[in-house]
Design a protein around this motif. Structure first.
Motif, PDB file in Angstrom:
ATOM      1  N   ASN A   1     -42.232  -9.459 -25.023  1.00 18.41           N
ATOM      2  CA  ASN A   1     -41.112  -8.831 -24.314  1.00 18.41           C
ATOM      3  C   ASN A   1     -40.317  -9.807 -23.449  1.00 18.41           C
ATOM      4  O   ASN A   1     -39.394  -9.386 -22.762  1.00 18.41           O
ATOM      5  CB  ASN A   1     -41.631  -7.687 -23.436  1.00 18.41           C
ATOM      6  N   PHE A   2     -40.659 -11.080 -23.460  1.00 14.34           N
ATOM      7  CA  PHE A   2     -39.988 -12.036 -22.580  1.00 14.34           C
ATOM      8  C   PHE A   2     -38.643 -12.552 -23.092  1.00 14.34           C
ATOM      9  O   PHE A   2     -37.785 -12.891 -22.292  1.00 14.34           O
ATOM     10  CB  PHE A   2     -40.910 -13.213 -22.252  1.00 14.34           C
ATOM     11  N   PRO A   3     -38.393 -12.624 -24.414  1.00 13.69           N
ATOM     12  CA  PRO A   3     -37.066 -13.094 -24.853  1.00 13.69           C
ATOM     13  C   PRO A   3     -35.966 -12.102 -24.486  1.00 13.69           C
ATOM     14  O   PRO A   3     -36.208 -10.887 -24.418  1.00 13.69           O
ATOM     15  CB  PRO A   3     -37.196 -13.189 -26.380  1.00 13.69           C
ATOM     16  N   PRO A   4     -34.762 -12.596 -24.260  1.00 12.56           N
ATOM     17  CA  PRO A   4     -33.638 -11.682 -24.001  1.00 12.56           C
ATOM     18  C   PRO A   4     -33.290 -10.910 -25.272  1.00 12.56           C
ATOM     19  O   PRO A   4     -33.522 -11.389 -26.388  1.00 12.56           O
ATOM     20  CB  PRO A   4     -32.493 -12.624 -23.600  1.00 12.56           C
ATOM     21  N   THR A   5     -32.738  -9.734 -25.110  1.00 15.83           N
ATOM     22  CA  THR A   5     -32.392  -8.928 -26.273  1.00 15.83           C
ATOM     23  C   THR A   5     -31.316  -9.596 -27.114  1.00 15.83           C
ATOM     24  O   THR A   5     -31.239  -9.358 -28.318  1.00 15.83           O
ATOM     25  CB  THR A   5     -31.933  -7.514 -25.866  1.00 15.83           C
ATOM     26  N   ALA A   6     -30.489 -10.435 -26.520  1.00 13.32           N
ATOM     27  CA  ALA A   6     -29.415 -11.111 -27.244  1.00 13.32           C
ATOM     28  C   ALA A   6     -29.900 -12.304 -28.067  1.00 13.32           C
ATOM     29  O   ALA A   6     -29.128 -12.878 -28.830  1.00 13.32           O
ATOM     30  CB  ALA A   6     -28.339 -11.578 -26.262  1.00 13.32           C
ATOM     31  N   ALA A   7     -31.163 -12.670 -27.930  1.00 11.15           N
ATOM     32  CA  ALA A   7     -31.682 -13.812 -28.689  1.00 11.15           C
ATOM     33  C   ALA A   7     -31.630 -13.506 -30.182  1.00 11.15           C
ATOM     34  O   ALA A   7     -31.894 -12.381 -30.605  1.00 11.15           O
ATOM     35  CB  ALA A   7     -33.109 -14.133 -28.259  1.00 11.15           C
ATOM     36  N   LYS A   8     -31.298 -14.519 -30.953  1.00 12.30           N
ATOM     37  CA  LYS A   8     -31.248 -14.374 -32.410  1.00 12.30           C
ATOM     38  C   LYS A   8     -32.666 -14.272 -32.953  1.00 12.30           C
ATOM     39  O   LYS A   8     -33.608 -14.788 -32.346  1.00 12.30           O
ATOM     40  CB  LYS A   8     -30.542 -15.587 -33.025  1.00 12.30           C
ATOM     41  N   ASP A   9     -32.807 -13.626 -34.110  1.00 16.09           N
ATOM     42  CA  ASP A   9     -34.126 -13.466 -34.727  1.00 16.09           C
ATOM     43  C   ASP A   9     -34.816 -14.811 -34.931  1.00 16.09           C
ATOM     44  O   ASP A   9     -36.016 -14.937 -34.685  1.00 16.09           O
ATOM     45  CB  ASP A   9     -34.025 -12.725 -36.058  1.00 16.09           C
ATOM     46  N   VAL A  10     -34.070 -15.808 -35.377  1.00 14.03           N
ATOM     47  CA  VAL A  10     -34.667 -17.127 -35.612  1.00 14.03           C
ATOM     48  C   VAL A  10     -35.180 -17.741 -34.305  1.00 14.03           C
ATOM     49  O   VAL A  10     -36.219 -18.399 -34.292  1.00 14.03           O
ATOM     50  CB  VAL A  10     -33.676 -18.069 -36.349  1.00 14.03           C
ATOM     51  N   GLU A  11     -34.475 -17.492 -33.210  1.00 10.10           N
ATOM     52  CA  GLU A  11     -34.927 -17.986 -31.904  1.00 10.10           C
ATOM     53  C   GLU A  11     -36.201 -17.272 -31.467  1.00 10.10           C
ATOM     54  O   GLU A  11     -37.123 -17.903 -30.946  1.00 10.10           O
ATOM     55  CB  GLU A  11     -33.836 -17.777 -30.846  1.00 10.10           C
ATOM     56  N   LYS A  12     -36.251 -15.975 -31.672  1.00 14.11           N
ATOM     57  CA  LYS A  12     -37.441 -15.206 -31.312  1.00 14.11           C
ATOM     58  C   LYS A  12     -38.644 -15.654 -32.145  1.00 14.11           C
ATOM     59  O   LYS A  12     -39.753 -15.776 -31.630  1.00 14.11           O
ATOM     60  CB  LYS A  12     -37.199 -13.709 -31.500  1.00 14.11           C
ATOM     61  N   LYS A  13     -38.418 -15.902 -33.427  1.00  8.55           N
ATOM     62  CA  LYS A  13     -39.504 -16.366 -34.298  1.00  8.55           C
ATOM     63  C   LYS A  13     -40.003 -17.734 -33.860  1.00  8.55           C
ATOM     64  O   LYS A  13     -41.215 -17.979 -33.829  1.00  8.55           O
ATOM     65  CB  LYS A  13     -39.045 -16.400 -35.752  1.00  8.55           C
ATOM     66  N   LEU A  14     -39.090 -18.626 -33.524  1.00 11.59           N
ATOM     67  CA  LEU A  14     -39.467 -19.950 -33.032  1.00 11.59           C
ATOM     68  C   LEU A  14     -40.270 -19.826 -31.740  1.00 11.59           C
ATOM     69  O   LEU A  14     -41.326 -20.449 -31.579  1.00 11.59           O
ATOM     70  CB  LEU A  14     -38.226 -20.817 -32.809  1.00 11.59           C
ATOM     71  N   TYR A  15     -39.770 -19.029 -30.820  1.00 11.83           N
ATOM     72  CA  TYR A  15     -40.447 -18.793 -29.541  1.00 11.83           C
ATOM     73  C   TYR A  15     -41.875 -18.287 -29.769  1.00 11.83           C
ATOM     74  O   TYR A  15     -42.827 -18.816 -29.197  1.00 11.83           O
ATOM     75  CB  TYR A  15     -39.624 -17.797 -28.720  1.00 11.83           C
ATOM     76  N   LEU A  16     -42.008 -17.266 -30.614  1.00  8.34           N
ATOM     77  CA  LEU A  16     -43.333 -16.682 -30.856  1.00  8.34           C
ATOM     78  C   LEU A  16     -44.261 -17.655 -31.566  1.00  8.34           C
ATOM     79  O   LEU A  16     -45.442 -17.759 -31.214  1.00  8.34           O
ATOM     80  CB  LEU A  16     -43.216 -15.383 -31.655  1.00  8.34           C
ATOM     81  N   ALA A  17     -43.749 -18.392 -32.534  1.00  7.20           N
ATOM     82  CA  ALA A  17     -44.584 -19.353 -33.262  1.00  7.20           C
ATOM     83  C   ALA A  17     -45.069 -20.452 -32.320  1.00  7.20           C
ATOM     84  O   ALA A  17     -46.268 -20.784 -32.302  1.00  7.20           O
ATOM     85  CB  ALA A  17     -43.810 -19.946 -34.432  1.00  7.20           C
ATOM     86  N   ASP A  18     -44.159 -21.002 -31.529  1.00 18.43           N
ATOM     87  CA  ASP A  18     -44.544 -22.058 -30.586  1.00 18.43           C
ATOM     88  C   ASP A  18     -45.530 -21.535 -29.551  1.00 18.43           C
ATOM     89  O   ASP A  18     -46.557 -22.156 -29.280  1.00 18.43           O
ATOM     90  CB  ASP A  18     -43.310 -22.624 -29.865  1.00 18.43           C
ATOM     91  N   LEU A  19     -45.220 -20.384 -28.987  1.00 14.73           N
ATOM     92  CA  LEU A  19     -46.067 -19.840 -27.928  1.00 14.73           C
ATOM     93  C   LEU A  19     -47.460 -19.502 -28.456  1.00 14.73           C
ATOM     94  O   LEU A  19     -48.465 -19.824 -27.820  1.00 14.73           O
ATOM     95  CB  LEU A  19     -45.414 -18.615 -27.291  1.00 14.73           C
TER      96      LEU A  19
END
Length: 160
Positions: A114-132
């Motif tokens: 739930n930490f990414p902003p709602t405006a984040a692109k799907d690819v950014e969210k996937k990168l964030y989750l994979a890295d984290l």
């Protein structure tokens, strides 16, 4: 990254006020990300901050928080994985709970989703989750190894 740092945050906007009085005092970028995500109402998607709202009004406070959240998220995902790991460890060190407890809880509850902003692109969210998730796995393995080396019992009262 944060133009407010360079300008001295003296322009009188809600965003500069937020940086000067709150965000600049949070030692890790990940900590700022968590803080901003928690100000987003999960029912409406609107950002809520009493102090900013009193001074600047609902709309301006929401805009400042939303923009800061997006910028903070972008800053964190632009870090190398090593820097993300260091920043996350800094975040953990500022928490009242110990790192091992946080890691076990996050494994179960996954609040970081739930930490990414709602405006984040799907690819950014996937990168964030994979890295984290990769960083969390490394930290958990190290924590488990340290605990077994020290002969520590499992501190999780819910695991049976």
């Amino acid at each position: 990254m944060h133009p407010e740092k360079d300008l001295g945050a003296l322009d009188g906007t809600a965003k500069s006020d937020l940086w000067r009085n709150t965000l600049s005092r949070i030692s890790s970028v990940f900590g700022r990300l968590v803080y901003l995500a928690k100000l987003r109402n999960s029912n409406s998607g609107q950002y809520e901050h009493y102090g900013l709202t009193i001074v600047f009004g609902d709309l301006e406070a929401h805009r400042a928080l939303k923009k800061s959240h997006r910028e903070t998220f972008s800053e964190w995902i632009s870090f190398s994985i090593e820097r993300q790991k260091s920043d996350l460890e800094l975040y953990f060190s500022d928490q009242p709970e110990d790192q091992r407890t946080i890691l076990k809880t996050w494994e179960k509850l996954q609040p970081y989703r739930n930490f990414p902003p709602t405006a984040a692109k799907d690819v950014e969210k996937k990168l964030y989750l994979a890295d984290l998730r990769a960083i969390l796995a490394v930290l958990k393995n190290a924590s488990d190894r340290n605990a077994s080396d020290a002969g520590d019992p499992d501190p999780d009262p819910d695991s049976d």
